[in-house]
Scaffold this active site. Structure first.
Site, PDB file in Angstrom:
ATOM      1  N   GLU A   1       0.804  -1.238   0.000  1.00  0.00           N
ATOM      2  CA  GLU A   1       0.000   0.000   0.000  1.00  0.00           C
ATOM      3  C   GLU A   1       0.836   1.288   0.000  1.00  0.00           C
ATOM      4  O   GLU A   1       0.542   2.222   0.745  1.00  0.00           O
ATOM      5  CB  GLU A   1      -0.967   0.008   1.193  1.00  0.00           C
ATOM      6  CG  GLU A   1      -1.919  -1.177   1.157  1.00  0.00           C
ATOM      7  CD  GLU A   1      -2.847  -1.273   2.366  1.00  0.00           C
ATOM      8  OE1 GLU A   1      -2.895  -0.325   3.164  1.00  0.00           O
ATOM      9  OE2 GLU A   1      -3.531  -2.301   2.496  1.00  0.00           O
TER      10      GLU A   1
ATOM     11  N   GLU B   1      -5.615 -11.059  -0.971  1.00  0.00           N
ATOM     12  CA  GLU B   1      -6.415 -10.871   0.259  1.00  0.00           C
ATOM     13  C   GLU B   1      -7.905 -10.947  -0.062  1.00  0.00           C
ATOM     14  O   GLU B   1      -8.700 -10.110   0.382  1.00  0.00           O
ATOM     15  CB  GLU B   1      -6.099  -9.512   0.900  1.00  0.00           C
ATOM     16  CG  GLU B   1      -4.634  -9.303   1.206  1.00  0.00           C
ATOM     17  CD  GLU B   1      -4.321  -7.975   1.894  1.00  0.00           C
ATOM     18  OE1 GLU B   1      -5.251  -7.322   2.411  1.00  0.00           O
ATOM     19  OE2 GLU B   1      -3.144  -7.599   1.900  1.00  0.00           O
TER      20      GLU B   1
HETATM   21  O1  9MR Z   1      -6.756  -8.430   8.399  1.00  0.00           O
HETATM   22  C1  9MR Z   1      -5.795  -7.714   9.120  1.00  0.00           C
HETATM   23  C2  9MR Z   1      -6.348  -7.391  10.498  1.00  0.00           C
HETATM   24  O2  9MR Z   1      -6.568  -8.575  11.215  1.00  0.00           O
HETATM   25  C3  9MR Z   1      -5.399  -6.448  11.212  1.00  0.00           C
HETATM   26  O3  9MR Z   1      -5.968  -6.041  12.436  1.00  0.00           O
HETATM   27  C4  9MR Z   1      -5.134  -5.247  10.333  1.00  0.00           C
HETATM   28  C5  9MR Z   1      -4.187  -4.282  11.004  1.00  0.00           C
HETATM   29  O4  9MR Z   1      -4.184  -3.044  10.396  1.00  0.00           O
HETATM   30  O5  9MR Z   1      -4.590  -5.643   9.098  1.00  0.00           O
HETATM   31  C6  9MR Z   1      -5.484  -6.441   8.374  1.00  0.00           C
HETATM   32  O6  9MR Z   1      -4.945  -6.808   7.137  1.00  0.00           O
HETATM   33  C7  9MR Z   1      -4.772  -5.779   6.168  1.00  0.00           C
HETATM   34  C8  9MR Z   1      -3.591  -6.176   5.312  1.00  0.00           C
HETATM   35  O7  9MR Z   1      -2.470  -6.350   6.123  1.00  0.00           O
HETATM   36  C9  9MR Z   1      -3.318  -5.159   4.235  1.00  0.00           C
HETATM   37  N1  9MR Z   1      -4.473  -4.934   3.417  1.00  0.00           N
HETATM   38  C10 9MR Z   1      -5.686  -4.596   4.157  1.00  0.00           C
HETATM   39  C11 9MR Z   1      -5.980  -5.662   5.210  1.00  0.00           C
HETATM   40  C12 9MR Z   1      -7.267  -5.351   5.915  1.00  0.00           C
HETATM   41  O8  9MR Z   1      -7.164  -4.171   6.651  1.00  0.00           O
END
Ligand code: 9MR
Length: 600
Positions: free
Chosen positions: A159, A264
């Site tokens: 990102e 994802e």
């Molecule tokens: O799914 C992840 C969640 O459990 C965490 O709390 C979060 C922390 O910011 O990150 C989420 O995963 C993200 C991923 O690392 C990057 N793309 C967006 C995902 C959803 O927020």
């Protein structure tokens, strides 16, 4: 008696079972699991996991049985493993890696550098470029070399783009734009065999953001930066995926020699889920997998969680929607229609008998126009209406070839359907504010009108920079074709028009994300019950080219901000998906504007 053929099979079995598991897809696996069928199609099917998910033995079973790739969902990120420079705790990552290895799963590492999960000591630090480069190098080298030869893929940077521009992150501020390529170089030095990906959201299809990522990739490859693939996060909404555009993007990246992975995947529906929604979700999963299978360079389809029970979308700090069901397995680990659809597609492609009969599959795949996918049958309460009634909070049917003049007189809007909005996130007791809106097009412009009922129209307290703090109306459009886009990019606009324009100021009072892209014109006039805004945006601008055609879709949203004294005390919202006033930040919460040929 052992025949020649079965001797060969046994021999093959022995050869295959003696081959090292890491980095190889074992195509001899059972045809009764996703991973077995995925392997026969030469792709990985993965899932994101937290270590606490493994506490549940059923989760362990399903994960090991169905998936041949594992991604640490959160616990391998920088902020999760390092509390001070040089200090690391890898215990959770180790646990996930060991589970994967014990279950013959390939590991997709997530993620080395992500603005949202840098440790505080980095985020709040004050480093020179040289120091920051050293920290970047230390971190990446420590993590990648620890798992050298064991983690096959890494999301090196996650990102880094905000729309088409580089996101303002601590790394960008400390180091400059080249922090991204340095991250790839450091990772490559630490494990020359690992495959290195750049990962992002809202850039799956064709658009400003994916163009920017494509340009970066092209530049990296031309300069020998070790980039091997692009991760498309794929957080989507049921019924809003532009598969053609995703296919085109995968193809152009493939022409550069890059792998693509859906990293994802989840496909959510924010309303109440019923059987029909589950079928539409299944169809979207099927089509997305099909898009991957159709592209040589698409190598993995990773879902962002195994069971709906653990989806991040239920998390209070994100969507906070406790009933959302975006994944392949229910809260009770029952396989959903989407699971069976994927199993059937993978089986068909592998020449194995699919789990669903042809008629079951047709029921899922039946082609309804994408726009109407989750909507009731369009109907007109009044036959004179130029378009059907809106599906409240979900879709507005906008007639085209309608002649409108921007003069504050609404008589030319006759028979264009009107929708009343009187609810939202802030509605004071005894509220008397509401508005009706309508949208139509001719061959040059898209027209919007808001007829506001408000006993006290407040303006003049704020400049255009704080337009939303007093009486104003907001029009939002997503013209990109990717209604799941979760970030603003060229072609997605929020336009706030202040009631203060009643005074006809020399500079129009207008604000909102990317509003300058819209070339909006408007008039605001006072009425007996409040005020009226009539506005138009050109169908063709530098950033978009909207061609109204029957059932063509744009993302669309409208809000009202109301003030009775000195600041906003009312927030009215049309789109049902936007339950927390987040449309300014997340265009995937818009509803749909569906063009309707008034002759129909
Ligand atoms: O799914 C992840 C969640 O459990 C965490 O709390 C979060 C922390 O910011 O990150 C989420 O995963 C993200 C991923 O690392 C990057 N793309 C967006 C995902 C959803 O927020």
């Amino acid at each position: 008696m052992i025949t020649k053929m079965s001797k060969l099979t046994i021999l093959l079995f022995l050869i295959v079972s003696l081959m090292p598991a890491v980095g190889l897809i074992n195509a001899q696996e059972s045809s009764f699991s996703l991973r077995g069928l995925a392997a026969q199609n030469d792709i990985y099917v993965g899932a994101a996991v937290w270590t606490n998910h493994l506490d549940d033995p059923v989760h362990q079973d399903v994960l090991g049985r169905e998936f041949n790739m594992l991604t640490p969902e959160h616990e391998a990120k920088f902020c999760m493993i390092s509390t001070a420079r040089g200090e690391y705790d890898f215990s959770k990552v180790d646990q996930l890696v060991e589970f994967a290895e014990a279950n013959d799963m390939v590991i997709h590492g997530h993620t080395l550098i992500w603005h949202s999960c840098s440790p505080d000591w980095v985020e709040n630090g004050d480093f020179s470029r040289e120091e920051a480069i050293e920290i970047l190098r230390e971190h990446i080298t420590t993590v990648v070399s620890r798992y050298k030869g064991r983690i096959a893929y890494w999301d090196v940077v996650n990102e880094a783009f905000d729309g088409a521009a580089l996101r303002d992150t601590a790394w960008l501020r400390f180091i400059g734009e080249d922090y991204i390529e340095m991250a790839f170089q450091f990772a490559h030095e630490a494990d020359p065999d690992a495959l290195l990906l750049y990962n992002d959201y809202g850039a799956e299809g064709m658009g400003g953001k994916s163009n920017a990522i494509y340009a970066m990739a092209q530049d990296f490859l031309a300069r020998g930066i070790p980039l091997h693939g692009i991760g498309m996060q794929s957080h989507f909404d049921v019924g809003s995926i532009n598969f053609t555009a995703i296919g085109q993007n995968i193809q152009r990246l493939g022409e550069l020699g890059l792998e693509v992975q859906f990293t994802e995947v989840d496909i959510k529906y924010l309303g109440e889920t019923d059987d029909e929604i589950l079928r539409h979700q299944a169809r979207d999963y099927y089509r997305l997998m099909e898009t991957c299978l159709d592209a040589e360079n698409c190598t993995a389809f990773i879902v962002w969680g195994v069971t709906d029970k653990f989806t991040w979308l239920r998390d209070a700090s994100f969507f906070d929607n406790p009933t959302v069901e975006p994944l392949l397995f229910s809260d009770e680990y029952e396989p959903k229609p989407a699971y069976f659809a994927l199993m059937s597609l993978l089986a068909q492609r592998a020449g194995v008998t699919p789990i669903l009969s042809e008629s079951e599959l047709t029921a899922i795949l039946e082609d309804a126009p994408a726009a109407a996918s989750v909507l009731p049958e369009p109907t007109k309460t009044d036959p004179a209406q130029l378009a059907p009634d809106a599906a409240n909070g979900l879709a507005y049917y906008a007639p085209f070839n309608v002649t409108i003049t921007l003069d504050g007189d609404l008589s030319d809007w006759e028979n264009v359907p009107r929708v009343t909005v009187d609810s939202g996130t802030t509605v004071p007791a005894g509220n008397d504010t509401s508005f009706e809106f309508a949208v139509a097009a001719d061959d040059a412009n898209l027209y919007y009108m808001a007829d506001v009922t408000d006993s006290i129209v407040v303006y003049g307290n704020y400049e255009a920079g704080e337009w939303y703090r007093e009486d104003s109306v907001e029009l939002y459009l997503n013209t990109t074709g990717d209604l799941g886009a979760a970030a603003y990019q060229p072609g997605i606009v929020q336009i706030g028009i202040m009631a203060g324009n009643l005074t006809q100021p020399e500079t129009p009072l207008v604000g909102g994300s990317n509003n300058g892209d819209s070339q909006i014109s408007f008039v605001v006039v006072e009425t007996e019950k409040g005020y009226v805004i009539e506005a138009s945006v050109p169908l063709k601008t530098d950033v978009w080219d909207i061609v109204p055609e029957h059932l063509g879709v744009l993302g669309f949203q409208t809000h009202l901000n109301g003030s009775a004294a000195t600041d906003r005390d009312t927030k009215l919202i049309w789109s049902a998906a936007d339950t927390q006033d987040q449309s300014w930040n997340n265009p995937s919460l818009f509803g749909q504007l569906i063009f309707w040929d008034k002759a129909q």
